[in-house]
Design a protein around this motif. Structure first.
Motif, short mmCIF file in Angstrom:
data_model
loop_
_atom_site.label_atom_id
_atom_site.label_comp_id
_atom_site.label_asym_id
_atom_site.label_seq_id
_atom_site.Cartn_x
_atom_site.Cartn_y
_atom_site.Cartn_z
N GLY A 49 -2.91 1.95 8.12
CA GLY A 49 -3.17 3.35 7.76
C GLY A 49 -1.95 4.06 7.19
O GLY A 49 -1.27 3.56 6.30
N GLY A 50 -1.65 5.23 7.75
CA GLY A 50 -0.60 6.08 7.18
C GLY A 50 0.82 5.77 7.67
O GLY A 50 1.71 6.62 7.51
N LYS B 1 -10.75 0.50 3.41
CA LYS B 1 -10.16 -0.10 2.21
C LYS B 1 -9.17 -1.18 2.59
O LYS B 1 -9.14 -2.26 2.00
CB LYS B 1 -9.44 0.96 1.37
N GLY C 126 0.79 -1.23 0.00
CA GLY C 126 0.00 0.00 0.00
C GLY C 126 0.82 1.28 0.00
O GLY C 126 2.05 1.23 -0.16
N ALA C 127 0.15 2.40 0.15
CA ALA C 127 0.69 3.76 0.06
C ALA C 127 1.08 4.08 -1.39
O ALA C 127 0.97 3.24 -2.28
CB ALA C 127 1.86 3.96 1.02
N ALA C 128 1.51 5.31 -1.62
CA ALA C 128 1.85 5.74 -2.98
C ALA C 128 3.10 4.99 -3.46
O ALA C 128 3.90 4.54 -2.63
CB ALA C 128 2.09 7.25 -2.98
N ARG D 234 -8.50 16.67 4.78
CA ARG D 234 -9.20 15.71 5.62
C ARG D 234 -10.35 16.33 6.42
O ARG D 234 -11.05 15.62 7.13
CB ARG D 234 -8.24 15.15 6.68
N ARG E 252 -13.85 14.68 6.60
CA ARG E 252 -13.94 13.41 7.33
C ARG E 252 -13.79 13.62 8.84
O ARG E 252 -14.57 13.13 9.63
CB ARG E 252 -12.82 12.48 6.82
N ARG F 126 -3.50 16.63 12.51
CA ARG F 126 -3.69 16.04 11.18
C ARG F 126 -4.46 16.99 10.29
O ARG F 126 -4.18 17.13 9.09
CB ARG F 126 -4.45 14.72 11.28
N ALA G 48 -5.88 -0.38 -3.95
CA ALA G 48 -6.71 -0.81 -2.81
C ALA G 48 -7.95 -1.61 -3.25
O ALA G 48 -8.44 -2.45 -2.51
CB ALA G 48 -7.15 0.41 -2.01
N ASP H 16 3.84 6.31 5.37
CA ASP H 16 4.09 7.73 5.11
C ASP H 16 4.91 8.35 6.23
O ASP H 16 5.81 9.15 5.98
CB ASP H 16 2.77 8.50 4.95
N ALA I 47 -1.51 -0.80 4.06
CA ALA I 47 -1.65 0.66 4.23
C ALA I 47 -2.54 1.23 3.13
O ALA I 47 -2.05 1.87 2.20
CB ALA I 47 -0.27 1.32 4.23
N TYR I 48 -3.85 0.97 3.23
CA TYR I 48 -4.78 1.56 2.28
C TYR I 48 -5.81 2.47 2.96
O TYR I 48 -6.80 2.84 2.36
CB TYR I 48 -5.52 0.46 1.51
N GLY I 49 -5.58 2.77 4.25
CA GLY I 49 -6.53 3.64 4.95
C GLY I 49 -7.76 2.88 5.43
O GLY I 49 -7.98 1.72 5.07
N MET I 50 -8.52 3.58 6.26
CA MET I 50 -9.69 2.96 6.90
C MET I 50 -10.64 2.31 5.90
O MET I 50 -10.91 2.87 4.85
CB MET I 50 -10.47 4.04 7.67
N1 UDP Z 1 -3.83 4.70 0.33
C1 UDP Z 1 -3.56 3.98 -0.83
N2 UDP Z 1 -4.56 3.78 -1.72
C2 UDP Z 1 -5.80 4.24 -1.51
C3 UDP Z 1 -6.09 4.97 -0.32
C4 UDP Z 1 -5.07 5.19 0.59
O1 UDP Z 1 -2.44 3.53 -1.04
O2 UDP Z 1 -6.69 4.01 -2.34
C5 UDP Z 1 -2.77 4.90 1.30
C6 UDP Z 1 -2.29 6.32 1.46
O3 UDP Z 1 -1.31 6.62 0.48
C7 UDP Z 1 -1.68 6.29 2.86
C8 UDP Z 1 -2.46 5.18 3.54
O4 UDP Z 1 -3.27 4.57 2.56
O5 UDP Z 1 -0.34 5.90 2.81
C9 UDP Z 1 -3.28 5.59 4.70
O6 UDP Z 1 -4.12 6.60 4.35
P1 UDP Z 1 -4.80 7.47 5.47
O7 UDP Z 1 -3.77 8.27 6.19
O8 UDP Z 1 -5.94 8.19 4.82
O9 UDP Z 1 -5.34 6.37 6.48
P2 UDP Z 1 -6.49 6.42 7.51
O10 UDP Z 1 -6.49 7.75 8.17
O11 UDP Z 1 -7.76 6.18 6.73
O12 UDP Z 1 -6.18 5.27 8.40
#
Ligand code: UDP
Length: 256
Positions: free
Chosen positions: A196-197, A175, A117-119, A230, A233, A223, A147, A200, A170-173
């Motif tokens: 999550g992040g 996902k 995950g992540a970029a 954000r 949200r 944040r 994701a 990053d 690491a795709y965020g909540m």
């Molecule tokens: N992320 C990703 N693809 C997606 C959505 C998010 O790779 O479609 C990654 C984003 O780059 C980051 C991580 O998911 O590194 C977490 O994102 P976020 O901080 O929004 O997490 P949350 O607050 O939802 O836990």
């Protein structure tokens, strides 16, 4: 995905399950699970107030949380809510802390981690940081992937080729959690954790809130300052969560 070993006591915050677990207990459980295969593997959810509010809106997501092997209280809002609702948590267990602890343990035990995950490139930078912090950490592989469903096949191919014990997703909540439900059983890994992040932070792309802000529960404000996109949200989840907790406290007091 449902088998539970030495399951810690669960709390129900506004009807949503969150486990009262310490960091050390969580890491012990995850290490045990990583070395005792079960079909389907085990999902670890790192919950915060946004998770609780999402689960209240979405029964399928609430069921995902109920079926997870472990739901840790990541998010100071949950710590306060637990206290107000007289169901206190002993310790806050964040995705960041678990990731560091597992990397540290990996350097000692050889337990392998896959960073998903992540970029593009971020997981690789996070892996470099891990190697610097915990020489000998076993990183099976890194893959940004996608994701959604469209990325599943390629991600599974990448993961099965490297045979990790644990996948950090690491795709965020939501996902990241749905990714695990769809794919963990096909991945060959025993545990997946939604982090999550975290990559990053490790890669230096975003900063953790200062200690004092984290301590007093203002991480969400930091944040918001750092990542203003954000606001929608955060500004929906935080006040609604706080109000719902207060209402629940009142209801309990008045026994209605
Ligand atoms: N992320 C990703 N693809 C997606 C959505 C998010 O790779 O479609 C990654 C984003 O780059 C980051 C991580 O998911 O590194 C977490 O994102 P976020 O901080 O929004 O997490 P949350 O607050 O939802 O836990």
């Amino acid at each position: 995905m449902t088998l539970k070993l030495n399951q810690p006591e669960s709390r129900h915050i506004l009807g949503v399950r969150v486990d009262d677990v310490s960091l050390e207990e969580a890491i012990n459980l995850i290490e045990t699970w990583a070395s005792t295969p079960v079909s389907g593997g085990r999902l670890v959810v790192t919950a915060n107030p946004e998770y609780v509010m999402a689960a209240r809106r979405d029964p399928a997501f609430r069921e995902l949380i109920n079926q997870a092997a472990l739901v840790t209280p990541d998010g100071v809002g949950l710590m306060y809510a637990g206290r107000f609702l007289k169901q206190p948590f002993r310790e806050r267990v964040t995705g960041v802390a678990m990731t560091h602890a597992l990397a540290r343990r990996s350097a000692e035990t050889g337990l392998s981690l896959f960073l998903l995950g992540a970029a593009p490139g971020v997981a690789e930078s996070a892996a470099e940081k891990f190697l610097e912090l915990y020489p000998g950490v076993k990183i099976a592989g890194c893959w940004a992937g996608q994701a959604g469903l469209e990325g599943d096949a390629e991600s599974i191919a990448q993961i099965t080729a490297t045979k990790p014990a644990i996948i950090l997703v690491a795709y965020g909540m939501m996902k990241q959690d749905w990714w695990s439900v769809r794919n963990l059983s096909k991945s060959g890994a025993q545990v997946s954790i939604g982090v999550g992040g975290v990559f990053d932070y490790l890669a230096g792309k975003s900063k953790l809130a200062p200690q004092w802000m984290r301590r007093v529960g203002l991480e969400w404000l930091y944040r918001l300052w750092q990542e203003p996109w954000r606001w929608r949200r955060i500004m929906v989840a935080v006040p609604w969560f706080g109000s719902a907790v207060l209402l629940e406290v009142l209801r309990k007091r008045l026994r209605i």
